[in-house]
Design a protein around this motif. Structure first.
Motif, PDB file in Angstrom:
ATOM      1  N   LYS A 150      -7.520  15.011   3.735  1.00  0.00           N
ATOM      2  CA  LYS A 150      -6.009  15.745   3.862  1.00  0.00           C
ATOM      3  C   LYS A 150      -5.266  15.261   2.752  1.00  0.00           C
ATOM      4  O   LYS A 150      -4.847  14.186   2.570  1.00  0.00           O
ATOM      5  N   PRO A 151      -4.865  16.592   1.958  1.00  0.00           N
ATOM      6  CA  PRO A 151      -4.080  16.035   1.041  1.00  0.00           C
ATOM      7  C   PRO A 151      -2.523  15.799   1.143  1.00  0.00           C
ATOM      8  O   PRO A 151      -1.959  16.244   2.046  1.00  0.00           O
ATOM      9  N   LEU A 155       5.848  12.314   0.871  1.00  0.00           N
ATOM     10  CA  LEU A 155       6.046  11.636   1.778  1.00  0.00           C
ATOM     11  C   LEU A 155       7.060  11.825   2.708  1.00  0.00           C
ATOM     12  O   LEU A 155       7.918  12.656   2.271  1.00  0.00           O
ATOM     13  N   PRO A 156       6.819  11.697   4.325  1.00  0.00           N
ATOM     14  CA  PRO A 156       5.858  10.769   4.745  1.00  0.00           C
ATOM     15  C   PRO A 156       4.510  11.852   5.068  1.00  0.00           C
ATOM     16  O   PRO A 156       4.755  13.042   5.133  1.00  0.00           O
ATOM     17  N   CYS A 157       3.634  11.067   4.796  1.00  0.00           N
ATOM     18  CA  CYS A 157       2.256  11.881   5.296  1.00  0.00           C
ATOM     19  C   CYS A 157       1.290  10.910   6.338  1.00  0.00           C
ATOM     20  O   CYS A 157       1.386   9.812   6.448  1.00  0.00           O
ATOM     21  N   PHE A 158       0.736  11.622   7.188  1.00  0.00           N
ATOM     22  CA  PHE A 158       0.114  11.201   8.134  1.00  0.00           C
ATOM     23  C   PHE A 158      -1.379  11.727   8.443  1.00  0.00           C
ATOM     24  O   PHE A 158      -1.342  12.741   8.432  1.00  0.00           O
ATOM     25  N   GLU A 164     -10.092  12.235   9.439  1.00  0.00           N
ATOM     26  CA  GLU A 164      -9.299  12.593   8.232  1.00  0.00           C
ATOM     27  C   GLU A 164      -9.147  11.359   7.488  1.00  0.00           C
ATOM     28  O   GLU A 164      -8.970  10.237   7.988  1.00  0.00           O
ATOM     29  N   CYS A 165      -9.224  11.469   6.107  1.00  0.00           N
ATOM     30  CA  CYS A 165      -8.601  10.607   4.990  1.00  0.00           C
ATOM     31  C   CYS A 165      -7.769  11.112   4.453  1.00  0.00           C
ATOM     32  O   CYS A 165      -7.702  12.267   3.923  1.00  0.00           O
ATOM     33  N   LEU A 166      -6.618  10.480   4.411  1.00  0.00           N
ATOM     34  CA  LEU A 166      -5.360  10.621   3.452  1.00  0.00           C
ATOM     35  C   LEU A 166      -5.610  10.521   2.150  1.00  0.00           C
ATOM     36  O   LEU A 166      -5.626   9.440   1.535  1.00  0.00           O
ATOM     37  N   TRP A 167      -5.372  11.742   1.386  1.00  0.00           N
ATOM     38  CA  TRP A 167      -5.483  11.819  -0.101  1.00  0.00           C
ATOM     39  C   TRP A 167      -4.239  11.800  -0.825  1.00  0.00           C
ATOM     40  O   TRP A 167      -3.440  12.871  -0.671  1.00  0.00           O
ATOM     41  N   ASN A 209      -8.927   1.161   6.184  1.00  0.00           N
ATOM     42  CA  ASN A 209      -8.007   2.213   6.995  1.00  0.00           C
ATOM     43  C   ASN A 209      -7.819   3.434   6.328  1.00  0.00           C
ATOM     44  O   ASN A 209      -7.945   3.610   5.148  1.00  0.00           O
ATOM     45  N   ALA A 210      -7.712   4.272   7.045  1.00  0.00           N
ATOM     46  CA  ALA A 210      -7.613   5.572   6.587  1.00  0.00           C
ATOM     47  C   ALA A 210      -6.786   6.082   5.673  1.00  0.00           C
ATOM     48  O   ALA A 210      -6.737   6.983   4.923  1.00  0.00           O
TER      49      ALA A 210
END
Length: 213
Positions: A150-151, A155-158, A164-167, A209-210
């Motif tokens: 997930k691009p 911010l903020p991003c969740f 999902e992995c936060l990119w 952590n993701a």
């Protein structure tokens, strides 16, 4: 514009409509190498040994002849890749390869047993890839094709799902490609959870952590 579009061959037209914007220049969304692997029909390492222009510029097709070194994905599509097709014009997202100089990591799609690629696909000189990326294309990325990268542009991003992995590479002032793109793969762990994996330990022992790194 419509009359010009009629000159485009249907496989390349499909790639053009699906990826870049129809402007004076090619425009592509950023993609993590793992997504490039998972979303491609074909992933190979090859040396480009020749080229031939088919049709008239700017809507002609460039056919590159390649010497395939290794296939990472696509065994069910094509047994062996001999030619790569792309637009002749960079404005239509055509990619340019140097002849008899480098080995390339090439990704693409298959239509009628022909391999097509472009600037919106992941194509890079093999020597420029990090060790983690080389291992990713060799075996790690396929372990995460059920995950979603997930691009994060602002911010903020969740993360909103366990897969999902936060990119966050795009947040860095150093720009793209960033550290996650070069050093990490998003791998599915136990119970369907996905997390960034750097390869410093066995997969089951490395639970990040993701939101890392």
């Amino acid at each position: 514009m419509l009359s010009a579009m009629q000159h485009l061959s249907s496989p390349l037209l499909l790639l053009l409509l699906c990826s870049p914007q129809m402007t004076d220049s090619c425009s592509c969304a950023l993609s993590h190498p793992q997504d490039a692997f998972c979303n491609s029909d074909i992933v190979i390492r090859a040396k480009v040994v020749g080229k031939k222009l088919l049709g008239d510029r700017p809507f002609g097709t460039m056919r590159y002849t390649v010497k395939q070194m290794k296939m990472y994905k696509g065994f069910d599509k094509v047994q062996h890749v001999q030619h790569i097709y792309t637009y002749a014009a960079e404005s239509l997202c055509g990619v340019k390869f140097e002849i008899n100089k480098y080995q390339y990591l090439i990704t693409g799609r298959v239509y009628d047993n022909k391999v097509y690629t472009g600037l919106c696909n992941f194509n890079e000189k093999w020597e420029r890839l990090s060790l983690a990326q080389k291992k990713g294309f060799n075996h790690r990325y396929q372990l995460g094709c059920n995950c979603r990268i997930k691009p994060c542009h602002y911010l903020p991003c969740f993360v909103t799902s366990k897969n999902e992995c936060l990119w966050t590479d795009m947040l860095s002032h150093f720009g793209y490609p960033g550290y996650q793109s070069r050093q990490y793969a998003c791998i599915q762990q136990k119970e369907g959870y996905c997390s960034w994996y750097r390869g410093m330990a066995t997969r089951d022992k490395t639970i990040l952590n993701a939101t890392d790194p």
